[in-house]
Design a protein around this motif. Structure first.
Motif, PDB file in Angstrom:
ATOM      1  N   PHE A  21      36.998 -11.449 -48.805  1.00 19.26           N
ATOM      2  CA  PHE A  21      37.816 -10.012 -49.116  1.00 19.26           C
ATOM      3  C   PHE A  21      38.773 -10.248 -47.916  1.00 19.26           C
ATOM      4  CE2 PHE A  21      34.421 -10.590 -51.709  1.00 19.26           C
ATOM      5  CZ  PHE A  21      34.467 -11.059 -53.178  1.00 19.26           C
ATOM      6  N   GLU A  22      38.033  -9.489 -46.523  1.00 16.17           N
ATOM      7  CA  GLU A  22      38.756  -9.172 -45.877  1.00 16.17           C
ATOM      8  C   GLU A  22      39.124 -10.155 -44.502  1.00 16.17           C
ATOM      9  OE1 GLU A  22      35.355  -6.666 -43.344  1.00 16.17           O
ATOM     10  OE2 GLU A  22      34.737  -8.651 -43.485  1.00 16.17           O
ATOM     11  N   ALA A  23      38.790 -11.660 -45.130  1.00 14.36           N
ATOM     12  CA  ALA A  23      40.059 -12.283 -44.541  1.00 14.36           C
ATOM     13  C   ALA A  23      41.030 -12.512 -45.292  1.00 14.36           C
ATOM     14  CB  ALA A  23      39.548 -14.053 -44.328  1.00 14.36           C
ATOM     15  N   VAL A  24      41.148 -12.827 -46.690  1.00 14.55           N
ATOM     16  CA  VAL A  24      42.533 -12.650 -47.396  1.00 14.55           C
ATOM     17  C   VAL A  24      42.960 -11.532 -47.243  1.00 14.55           C
ATOM     18  CG1 VAL A  24      42.981 -13.541 -49.835  1.00 14.55           C
ATOM     19  CG2 VAL A  24      41.124 -14.796 -49.112  1.00 14.55           C
ATOM     20  N   PHE A  82      48.411  -9.310 -35.513  1.00 10.55           N
ATOM     21  CA  PHE A  82      48.134  -7.723 -35.662  1.00 10.55           C
ATOM     22  C   PHE A  82      47.225  -7.190 -37.277  1.00 10.55           C
ATOM     23  CE2 PHE A  82      50.228  -4.322 -38.830  1.00 10.55           C
ATOM     24  CZ  PHE A  82      50.320  -3.528 -37.894  1.00 10.55           C
ATOM     25  N   SER A  83      47.565  -8.176 -37.919  1.00 12.91           N
ATOM     26  CA  SER A  83      46.921  -8.172 -39.374  1.00 12.91           C
ATOM     27  C   SER A  83      45.003  -8.058 -39.114  1.00 12.91           C
ATOM     28  CB  SER A  83      47.073  -9.003 -40.394  1.00 12.91           C
ATOM     29  OG  SER A  83      46.487 -10.267 -40.137  1.00 12.91           O
ATOM     30  N   GLU A  84      44.817  -9.361 -38.033  1.00 12.80           N
ATOM     31  CA  GLU A  84      43.688  -9.582 -38.258  1.00 12.80           C
ATOM     32  C   GLU A  84      42.889  -8.041 -37.950  1.00 12.80           C
ATOM     33  OE1 GLU A  84      44.198 -13.806 -37.602  1.00 12.80           O
ATOM     34  OE2 GLU A  84      43.640 -13.102 -36.152  1.00 12.80           O
ATOM     35  N   TYR A  87      42.057  -5.085 -38.882  1.00  7.76           N
ATOM     36  CA  TYR A  87      40.792  -5.492 -40.192  1.00  7.76           C
ATOM     37  C   TYR A  87      39.811  -5.755 -39.422  1.00  7.76           C
ATOM     38  CZ  TYR A  87      43.135  -5.260 -44.845  1.00  7.76           C
ATOM     39  OH  TYR A  87      44.291  -5.003 -45.852  1.00  7.76           O
ATOM     40  N   SER A  88      39.708  -4.505 -38.108  1.00  7.50           N
ATOM     41  CA  SER A  88      38.321  -5.395 -36.840  1.00  7.50           C
ATOM     42  C   SER A  88      38.174  -6.598 -36.872  1.00  7.50           C
ATOM     43  CB  SER A  88      37.369  -4.120 -37.418  1.00  7.50           C
ATOM     44  OG  SER A  88      38.482  -2.375 -37.655  1.00  7.50           O
ATOM     45  N   LEU A  89      39.190  -7.416 -37.087  1.00  4.80           N
ATOM     46  CA  LEU A  89      38.712  -8.971 -36.659  1.00  4.80           C
ATOM     47  C   LEU A  89      39.314  -9.204 -35.133  1.00  4.80           C
ATOM     48  CD1 LEU A  89      39.472 -10.418 -40.561  1.00  4.80           C
ATOM     49  CD2 LEU A  89      36.770  -9.251 -39.047  1.00  4.80           C
ATOM     50  N   LYS A  90      38.773 -10.190 -34.620  1.00  2.47           N
ATOM     51  CA  LYS A  90      39.194 -11.208 -33.348  1.00  2.47           C
ATOM     52  C   LYS A  90      38.951 -12.457 -33.596  1.00  2.47           C
ATOM     53  CE  LYS A  90      34.461 -10.792 -30.924  1.00  2.47           C
ATOM     54  NZ  LYS A  90      34.031 -10.454 -29.682  1.00  2.47           N
ATOM     55  N   ARG A  91      39.468 -13.913 -32.779  1.00  5.54           N
ATOM     56  CA  ARG A  91      39.853 -14.635 -33.018  1.00  5.54           C
ATOM     57  C   ARG A  91      38.351 -15.045 -30.991  1.00  5.54           C
ATOM     58  NH1 ARG A  91      45.222 -17.644 -34.881  1.00  5.54           N
ATOM     59  NH2 ARG A  91      45.381 -16.615 -36.723  1.00  5.54           N
ATOM     60  N   ILE A 175      40.884 -25.030 -50.493  1.00  3.93           N
ATOM     61  CA  ILE A 175      39.747 -25.948 -50.825  1.00  3.93           C
ATOM     62  C   ILE A 175      38.775 -25.651 -49.324  1.00  3.93           C
ATOM     63  CG2 ILE A 175      38.535 -27.854 -50.305  1.00  3.93           C
ATOM     64  CD1 ILE A 175      40.654 -29.324 -52.027  1.00  3.93           C
ATOM     65  N   GLN A 176      39.394 -25.185 -48.476  1.00  6.37           N
ATOM     66  CA  GLN A 176      39.307 -24.500 -47.081  1.00  6.37           C
ATOM     67  C   GLN A 176      38.478 -22.472 -47.296  1.00  6.37           C
ATOM     68  OE1 GLN A 176      39.830 -26.031 -44.214  1.00  6.37           O
ATOM     69  NE2 GLN A 176      37.984 -24.866 -43.397  1.00  6.37           N
ATOM     70  N   GLN A 177      39.220 -22.342 -48.381  1.00  4.26           N
ATOM     71  CA  GLN A 177      38.601 -20.781 -49.036  1.00  4.26           C
ATOM     72  C   GLN A 177      37.293 -21.018 -49.585  1.00  4.26           C
ATOM     73  OE1 GLN A 177      41.460 -18.332 -51.047  1.00  4.26           O
ATOM     74  NE2 GLN A 177      43.298 -17.919 -49.190  1.00  4.26           N
ATOM     75  N   LEU A 178      37.236 -22.000 -50.647  1.00  2.00           N
ATOM     76  CA  LEU A 178      35.757 -22.721 -51.596  1.00  2.00           C
ATOM     77  C   LEU A 178      35.163 -23.083 -50.201  1.00  2.00           C
ATOM     78  CD1 LEU A 178      37.134 -24.292 -54.323  1.00  2.00           C
ATOM     79  CD2 LEU A 178      36.588 -21.986 -54.546  1.00  2.00           C
TER      80      LEU A 178
END
Length: 356
Positions: A21-24, A82-84, A87-91, A175-178
Motif C-alpha cells: 500500500f505504501e509502495a503503490v 520526491f514521492s518516496e 512516504y518516509s522511504l529510501k532506496r 505481475i511484479q506487484q503480485l
C-alpha cells in the motif's frame, strides 16, 4: 484468501520492507500531480493565449525539466525520489547487505543515474507515445489522405499493435506487484529492478541524519574561480529544486483535490452544455490582431480568403473555415487561427446545410 492475508501481514510487519500500500501510494502521488498542473496551465492558456500559450504547447518539456531538478535534488540528498521521501522511504542498492547505508550517504553513481533516468525519462516517453497514438487515431478518423496510402496502412498497423504492447507493459507491472505481495520479489515495480535498487523504510538514524544535514548546511570557503562558479551553480540548482519540493509538498493535497474535482464534475458539465446560452465572441478580438483575420463576407474562409468549401467550425471558438484549411492549420499549430485557443483535431465540427 487467508494465505494472501498472511503474506500481506508478513510484508507489513517487516522491519524495513514497505507494504504494498505504501509502495503503490507513492507511485500514484506524482501521477496525480501532473494532470492537476496541466489543468492549471490550460486555464491560464485559455484566459490569455498570447502570454501563456507557450506554457500549454511546451508543457511536457517544461514539466520534465522541473521533474528532473526535483528528483535529482531528492536522490542526491535523501537517496529517494520526491514521492518516496514523502512516504518516509529510501532506496538502497539491491542485495542482502546486512548494514544498510544511511539516506544521507546517497546512492552509488550507477544506481543514481539509472534511477534518475527511469524516474523522469520513462514517464515522459510513455506520455509522448500515448499522445502520438491519440493523434494518429484522430488523424485516422479525420484524415484527408487517400485511404490506400502506405503511411496510413503503416500507422493503422501500429494502432492495431499498440493495445497489445500496452497490455504487456501493464501486465508486467501487475505481475511484479503480485510477486512483491507474495514475498517472491524485492521490488514492487520493474523500474526499481532495472535501476538496481529496492525500497526500505527510513530508520531513526536516517531521520536524524537528514535533519542534521538540513540544519547544518555549511558554506565552505573556496579559493579558485572554478570552484566558486561550480558552487554557485550548485546552490542555484539546489535552491530551485528546494523551492519546487517545498511548494509541491504544501500543494500536493490541493492539486490532488483539484484533479478529482474536475474529473468528477466533467460528465455533469458535458451534459449541461446544451442548456447554456450562446457565448459571446472572445473579448480580446475587439482590439486584438485576431480581428484582422476575419473577412467581411461571412461565406469567406479566414485562412484562404475564398468561398468556404466543406464548412467546418471549431468547437473551441465557434469560427468557421474550409475543412482542408482548418485541418492542416490545427494539425500543425494545435490552436485556433483567430483566437489562439488550444485546439485539437477532435474539435473540428463539419457543418451541413440544405444547400450542400
Amino acid at each position: 484468501m487467508a494465505e494472501l492475508g498472511a503474506h500481506l501481514t508478513a510484508a507489513s510487519a517487516g522491519d524495513d520492507r514497505p507494504s504494498i500500500f505504501e509502495a503503490v501510494a507513492q507511485d500514484s502521488l506524482m501521477a496525480a500531480v501532473k494532470p492537476a498542473l496541466q489543468h492549471l496551465v490550460k486555464v491560464l492558456a485559455e484566459s490569455n493565449p498570447g502570454r501563456y500559450g507557450f506554457l500549454w504547447h511546451w508543457f511536457d518539456e517544461i514539466y520534465v525539466l522541473l521533474d528532473l531538478l526535483l528528483q535529482q535534488h531528492y536522490l542526491a540528498r535523501c537517496s529517494a525520489s520526491f514521492s518516496e521521501n514523502f512516504y518516509s522511504l529510501k532506496r538502497i542498492p539491491t542485495g542482502d547487505c546486512r548494514q544498510q547505508p544511511l539516506a544521507t550517504a546517497g546512492l552509488p553513481k550507477r544506481q543514481h543515474w539509472k534511477s534518475l533516468l527511469l524516474l523522469v525519462l520513462v514517464p515522459y516517453l510513455k506520455g509522448k507515445l500515448e499522445k502520438l497514438v491519440t493523434s494518429l487515431r484522430e488523424e485516422d478518423e479525420y484524415s484527408i489522405h487517400p485511404p490506400s496510402s502506405s503511411w496510413k496502412r503503416f500507422y493503422r498497423a501500429f494502432l492495431g499493435a499498440y493495445p497489445f504492447v500496452n497490455m504487456t507493459w501493464e501486465g508486467w507491472f501487475l505481475i511484479q506487484q503480485l510477486c512483491y505481495i507474495l514475498g517472491k520479489a524485492q521490488h514492487h515495480s520493474p523500474m526499481l529492478r532495472l535501476a538496481g535498487v529496492r525500497l526500505v523504510r527510513l530508520t531513526a538514524e536516517d531521520i536524524q541524519g537528514l535533519e542534521k544535514k538540513l540544519a547544518g548546511a555549511t558554506s565552505s570557503q573556496t579559493h579558485t574561480i572554478k570552484t566558486q562558479v561550480q558552487s554557485a551553480v550548485r546552490k542555484v540548482l539546489g535552491g530551485i529544486a528546494f523551492s519546487l519540493s517545498t511548494g509541491l509538498s504544501v500543494s500536493v493535497f490541493f492539486l490532488q483535490f483539484l484533479d478529482w474535482w474536475y474529473s468528477s464534475e466533467n460528465q455533469e458539465t458535458i451534459k449541461s452544455l446544451t442548456a447554456l446560452p450562446t457565448p459571446p465572441p472572445p473579448v480580446h478580438l475587439d482590439d486584438g490582431a485576431g480581428s484582422a483575420l476575419l473577412p467581411k463576407l461571412k461565406t469567406v474562409c479566414p485562412l484562404c480568403r475564398k468561398i468556404r468549401v466543406n464548412a467546418t467550425a471549431l468547437s473551441t471558438s465557434g469560427f468557421v473555415f474550409c475543412y482542408r484549411c482548418v485541418y492542416n492549420y490545427v494539425k500543425a499549430h494545435q490552436r485556433c487561427p483567430i483566437t489562439g485557443y488550444a485546439t485539437e483535431l477532435q474539435h473540428l465540427v463539419k457543418l451541413y446545410s440544405p444547400e450542400s
